[in-house]
Design a protein around this motif. Structure first.
Motif, mmCIF file in Angstrom:
data_model
loop_
_atom_site.group_PDB
_atom_site.id
_atom_site.type_symbol
_atom_site.label_atom_id
_atom_site.label_comp_id
_atom_site.label_asym_id
_atom_site.label_seq_id
_atom_site.Cartn_x
_atom_site.Cartn_y
_atom_site.Cartn_z
ATOM 1 N N UNK A 36 -71.370 16.963 -0.899
ATOM 2 C CA UNK A 36 -70.712 16.063 0.046
ATOM 3 C C UNK A 36 -69.428 16.681 0.594
ATOM 4 N N UNK A 37 -68.631 17.270 -0.283
ATOM 5 C CA UNK A 37 -67.361 17.864 0.157
ATOM 6 C C UNK A 37 -67.603 19.037 1.102
ATOM 7 N N UNK A 38 -68.553 19.887 0.770
ATOM 8 C CA UNK A 38 -68.847 21.023 1.646
ATOM 9 C C UNK A 38 -69.484 20.565 2.947
ATOM 10 N N UNK A 39 -70.207 19.459 2.896
ATOM 11 C CA UNK A 39 -70.810 18.913 4.109
ATOM 12 C C UNK A 39 -69.769 18.437 5.103
ATOM 13 N N UNK A 40 -68.585 18.100 4.612
ATOM 14 C CA UNK A 40 -67.497 17.648 5.483
ATOM 15 C C UNK A 40 -66.739 18.817 6.104
ATOM 16 N N UNK A 41 -66.913 20.006 5.531
ATOM 17 C CA UNK A 41 -66.163 21.170 6.018
ATOM 18 C C UNK A 41 -66.862 21.778 7.227
ATOM 19 N N UNK A 42 -66.092 21.935 8.298
ATOM 20 C CA UNK A 42 -66.648 22.569 9.492
ATOM 21 C C UNK A 42 -66.459 24.093 9.398
ATOM 22 N N UNK A 43 -66.924 24.805 10.391
ATOM 23 C CA UNK A 43 -66.856 26.269 10.395
ATOM 24 C C UNK A 43 -65.419 26.763 10.299
ATOM 25 N N UNK A 44 -64.531 26.102 11.008
ATOM 26 C CA UNK A 44 -63.113 26.497 10.984
ATOM 27 C C UNK A 44 -62.528 26.336 9.581
ATOM 28 N N UNK A 46 -64.140 26.321 6.690
ATOM 29 C CA UNK A 46 -64.723 27.328 5.802
ATOM 30 C C UNK A 46 -64.109 28.702 6.044
ATOM 31 N N UNK A 47 -63.822 29.033 7.296
ATOM 32 C CA UNK A 47 -63.183 30.316 7.607
ATOM 33 C C UNK A 47 -61.771 30.368 7.035
ATOM 34 N N UNK A 48 -61.059 29.257 7.130
ATOM 35 C CA UNK A 48 -59.696 29.210 6.579
ATOM 36 C C UNK A 48 -59.703 29.320 5.065
ATOM 37 N N UNK A 49 -60.685 28.737 4.416
ATOM 38 C CA UNK A 49 -60.823 28.869 2.964
ATOM 39 C C UNK A 49 -61.055 30.332 2.605
ATOM 40 N N UNK A 50 -61.947 30.993 3.338
ATOM 41 C CA UNK A 50 -62.244 32.407 3.076
ATOM 42 C C UNK A 50 -61.002 33.273 3.279
ATOM 43 N N UNK A 51 -60.224 32.985 4.321
ATOM 44 C CA UNK A 51 -59.000 33.754 4.583
ATOM 45 C C UNK A 51 -57.971 33.547 3.479
ATOM 46 N N UNK A 52 -57.803 32.305 3.062
ATOM 47 C CA UNK A 52 -56.841 32.012 1.995
ATOM 48 C C UNK A 52 -57.257 32.690 0.698
ATOM 49 N N UNK A 53 -58.533 32.635 0.406
ATOM 50 C CA UNK A 53 -59.039 33.273 -0.812
ATOM 51 C C UNK A 53 -58.789 34.780 -0.774
ATOM 52 N N UNK A 54 -59.028 35.412 0.358
ATOM 53 C CA UNK A 54 -58.811 36.857 0.489
ATOM 54 C C UNK A 54 -57.333 37.206 0.318
ATOM 55 N N UNK A 55 -56.449 36.397 0.909
ATOM 56 C CA UNK A 55 -55.011 36.652 0.764
ATOM 57 C C UNK A 55 -54.567 36.523 -0.689
ATOM 58 N N UNK A 56 -55.047 35.481 -1.353
ATOM 59 C CA UNK A 56 -54.655 35.253 -2.743
ATOM 60 C C UNK A 56 -55.177 36.371 -3.638
ATOM 61 N N UNK A 57 -56.425 36.760 -3.444
ATOM 62 C CA UNK A 57 -56.991 37.845 -4.262
ATOM 63 C C UNK A 57 -56.223 39.144 -4.036
ATOM 64 N N UNK A 58 -55.862 39.466 -2.795
ATOM 65 C CA UNK A 58 -55.097 40.678 -2.508
ATOM 66 C C UNK A 58 -53.728 40.619 -3.182
ATOM 67 N N UNK A 59 -53.100 39.453 -3.143
ATOM 68 C CA UNK A 59 -51.793 39.276 -3.783
ATOM 69 C C UNK A 59 -51.897 39.477 -5.290
ATOM 70 N N UNK A 60 -52.891 38.893 -5.909
ATOM 71 C CA UNK A 60 -53.059 39.034 -7.363
ATOM 72 C C UNK A 60 -53.309 40.491 -7.733
ATOM 73 N N UNK A 61 -54.170 41.184 -6.991
ATOM 74 C CA UNK A 61 -54.417 42.608 -7.272
ATOM 75 C C UNK A 61 -53.132 43.412 -7.132
ATOM 76 N N UNK A 62 -52.301 43.091 -6.146
ATOM 77 C CA UNK A 62 -51.029 43.785 -5.958
ATOM 78 C C UNK A 62 -50.119 43.536 -7.146
#
Length: 81
Positions: A36-44, A46-62
């Motif tokens: 249900x929660x993912x069904x409410x998420x539009x393409x934008x 989902x893209x913002x989630x992916x971007x945030x995840x990538x930024x956080x992972x890069x920060x943690x690796x740093x």
């Protein structure tokens, strides 16, 4: 769900990564709640989630790379990513 995504979940079955964190985060969401929660998420969204995840992972690796004592077992992982 946000914790599962941050921990690397890429599919609904990956929600099981939260089982080990139940004492801290509480019970994981059910499959129907996730759907249900993912069904409410539009393409934008989902893209913002992916971007945030990538930024956080890069920060943690740093942070890991900058740790003075280092994590010897991670040197190999760092060279692979």
């Amino acid at each position: 769900m946000a914790a599962a995504i941050a921990l690397g979940a890429t599919s609904m079955s990956d929600i099981s990564v939260l089982v080990q964190l139940a004492p801290v985060l509480g019970a994981a969401s059910s499959g129907s709640t996730v759907r249900r929660a993912l069904g409410l998420a539009d393409t934008r969204t989902l893209a913002r989630i992916a971007q945030a995840r990538a930024r956080i992972r890069a920060h943690v690796w740093k942070l890991i790379e900058d740790t003075p004592s280092g994590f010897p077992w991670l040197h190999r992982a760092l060279s692979v990513r």
